[in-house]
Design a protein around this motif. Structure first.
Motif, short mmCIF file in Angstrom:
data_model
loop_
_atom_site.label_atom_id
_atom_site.label_comp_id
_atom_site.label_asym_id
_atom_site.label_seq_id
_atom_site.Cartn_x
_atom_site.Cartn_y
_atom_site.Cartn_z
N ASP A 57 0.83 -1.20 0.00
CA ASP A 57 0.00 0.00 0.00
C ASP A 57 0.87 1.26 0.00
O ASP A 57 2.07 1.21 -0.31
CB ASP A 57 -0.96 -0.02 1.19
CG ASP A 57 -0.24 -0.16 2.53
OD1 ASP A 57 0.99 0.10 2.59
OD2 ASP A 57 -0.90 -0.52 3.53
N ASP A 58 0.31 2.39 0.40
CA ASP A 58 1.05 3.65 0.38
C ASP A 58 1.79 3.94 1.69
O ASP A 58 2.33 5.03 1.86
CB ASP A 58 0.11 4.81 0.06
CG ASP A 58 -0.34 4.79 -1.40
OD1 ASP A 58 0.41 4.27 -2.24
OD2 ASP A 58 -1.44 5.29 -1.69
N SER A 59 1.80 2.98 2.61
CA SER A 59 2.58 3.15 3.84
C SER A 59 4.07 3.07 3.51
O SER A 59 4.47 2.67 2.42
CB SER A 59 2.22 2.05 4.84
OG SER A 59 2.62 0.78 4.34
N PHE A 60 4.91 3.43 4.46
CA PHE A 60 6.35 3.38 4.19
C PHE A 60 6.80 1.94 3.97
O PHE A 60 7.71 1.69 3.17
CB PHE A 60 7.15 4.08 5.29
CG PHE A 60 7.39 3.29 6.55
CD1 PHE A 60 8.60 2.67 6.78
CD2 PHE A 60 6.41 3.18 7.53
CE1 PHE A 60 8.84 1.95 7.95
CE2 PHE A 60 6.63 2.47 8.69
CZ PHE A 60 7.85 1.85 8.90
N GLY A 62 4.80 -0.43 2.65
CA GLY A 62 4.27 -0.80 1.35
C GLY A 62 5.07 -0.21 0.20
O GLY A 62 5.33 -0.88 -0.81
N LYS A 63 5.46 1.04 0.33
CA LYS A 63 6.22 1.69 -0.74
C LYS A 63 7.60 1.04 -0.90
O LYS A 63 8.07 0.85 -2.02
CB LYS A 63 6.36 3.19 -0.45
CG LYS A 63 5.06 3.96 -0.62
CD LYS A 63 5.24 5.43 -0.29
CE LYS A 63 3.94 6.19 -0.52
NZ LYS A 63 4.07 7.63 -0.15
N GLN A 66 7.11 -2.37 -2.57
CA GLN A 66 6.83 -2.23 -4.00
C GLN A 66 8.13 -2.14 -4.79
O GLN A 66 8.29 -2.78 -5.84
CB GLN A 66 5.99 -0.97 -4.26
CG GLN A 66 4.56 -1.04 -3.78
CD GLN A 66 3.86 0.29 -4.00
OE1 GLN A 66 3.99 0.92 -5.06
NE2 GLN A 66 3.12 0.73 -3.00
N GLN A 67 9.07 -1.33 -4.29
CA GLN A 67 10.35 -1.18 -4.98
C GLN A 67 11.21 -2.43 -4.84
O GLN A 67 11.92 -2.81 -5.78
CB GLN A 67 11.10 0.05 -4.41
CG GLN A 67 10.39 1.36 -4.70
CD GLN A 67 10.12 1.54 -6.18
OE1 GLN A 67 11.04 1.42 -7.02
NE2 GLN A 67 8.88 1.84 -6.54
#
Length: 283
Positions: A57-60, A62-63, A66-67
């Motif tokens: 998600d857009d949490s630290f 999650g971000k 993603q990477q």
């Protein structure tokens, strides 16, 4: 016998000139045998399982994850891996062919993937706690959002779920949740006993892993002493491993790992060939 069954090619390529460094380090450290256990995130066959399970998600957290999934992942198929291992053997570099699989929720899908390949051994390892890569230093602050009671409970649940599938020969680095020196101020024995019981029921081995000696702040062999005693009392067999990600680390601290387990009464370890066990003397 001295051997190292847990290491990865992920920091390099499927190139004989690069991979031979593992064998050279093994020879320098007097190892009798090595085994490669590529991470499941090397292979696109497992890709969807990561996207299904990880926090993205857009949490630290999650971000970052993603990477993480976009960097150096899913670059070789399982067919590529087996072909490269045969290429190594043809060049005179003989190693067992293993794999280290993450603690996915969908173990049925894992079984479908694995059944197509003839591995020498399969390691199952907890790398995520409810979708969070707890061993990643980049998101270490997430530890502050959980009590250690909750982490030990969740980690133990992950072990129980994974090993109940019957897919694995070895549990990788048990309770390496100590790796950043997050030491509980409570008695964790009840959690450890649950994990040992699950391993006993699944007829699995314990990975005595030195990666936490030289790669993480805890600087201790995993599993730590309380788990190791329970494993020995339960008669769980062991393998020894360095968790090397670089050629020069192959075999690191294996001598110390052997001395460590001898302190709990172990005189033998397990070697594998095509999922069949052979007990061998340690040392």
């Amino acid at each position: 016998m001295k051997y190292d069954y847990h290491m990865h090619f992920e920091y390099g390529t499927y190139d004989v000139d690069w991979a031979k460094g593992f064998f050279e380090a093994a020879a320098q450290r007097g190892l009798d045998e090595i085994g490669i256990s590529e991470h499941s995130h090397t292979f696109p066959e497992f890709k969807q399982l990561y996207y299904d399970d990880l926090i993205l998600d857009d949490s630290f957290v999650g971000k970052f994850q993603q990477q993480w999934l976009k960097h150096n992942k899913f670059k070789h198929t399982l067919d590529d891996y087996f072909e490269f291992m045969e290429k190594l053997k043809s060049a005179g570099y003989n190693a067992k062919t293993g794999i280290e699989v993450c603690n996915f929720q969908n173990q049925e899908r894992v079984a479908e993937i694995l059944k197509e390949y003839e591995f020498d051994y399969i390691i199952g390892s907890v790398h995520f706690i409810r979708g969070w890569a707890y061993d990643s230093k980049e998101i270490i602050d997430e530890w502050d959002n959980h009590s250690l009671h909750d982490i030990y409970e969740a980690y133990t649940q992950e072990i129980e779920h994974m090993v109940s599938s019957g897919l694995y020969d070895v549990l990788g680095h048990p309770y390496n949740i100590r790796l950043y020196r997050m030491i509980p101020d409570f008695d964790a024995t009840a959690y450890l006993k649950r994990a040992v019981a699950a391993l006993k029921k699944a007829n699995m081995c314990v990975d005595v892993n030195t990666g936490t000696v030289y790669r993480y702040p805890i600087e201790e062999i995993t599993p730590y002493y309380k788990f190791m005693k329970l494993a020995a009392d339960a008669g769980l067999p062991i393998i020894t491993s360095s968790d090397s990600h670089k050629p020069e680390d192959c075999g690191s601290y294996i001598k110390e790992a052997i001395e460590y387990v001898k302190g709990y009464g172990y005189t033998q370890g397990v070697m594998f060939e095509k999922r069949k066990r052979k007990m061998v003397p340690l040392g």
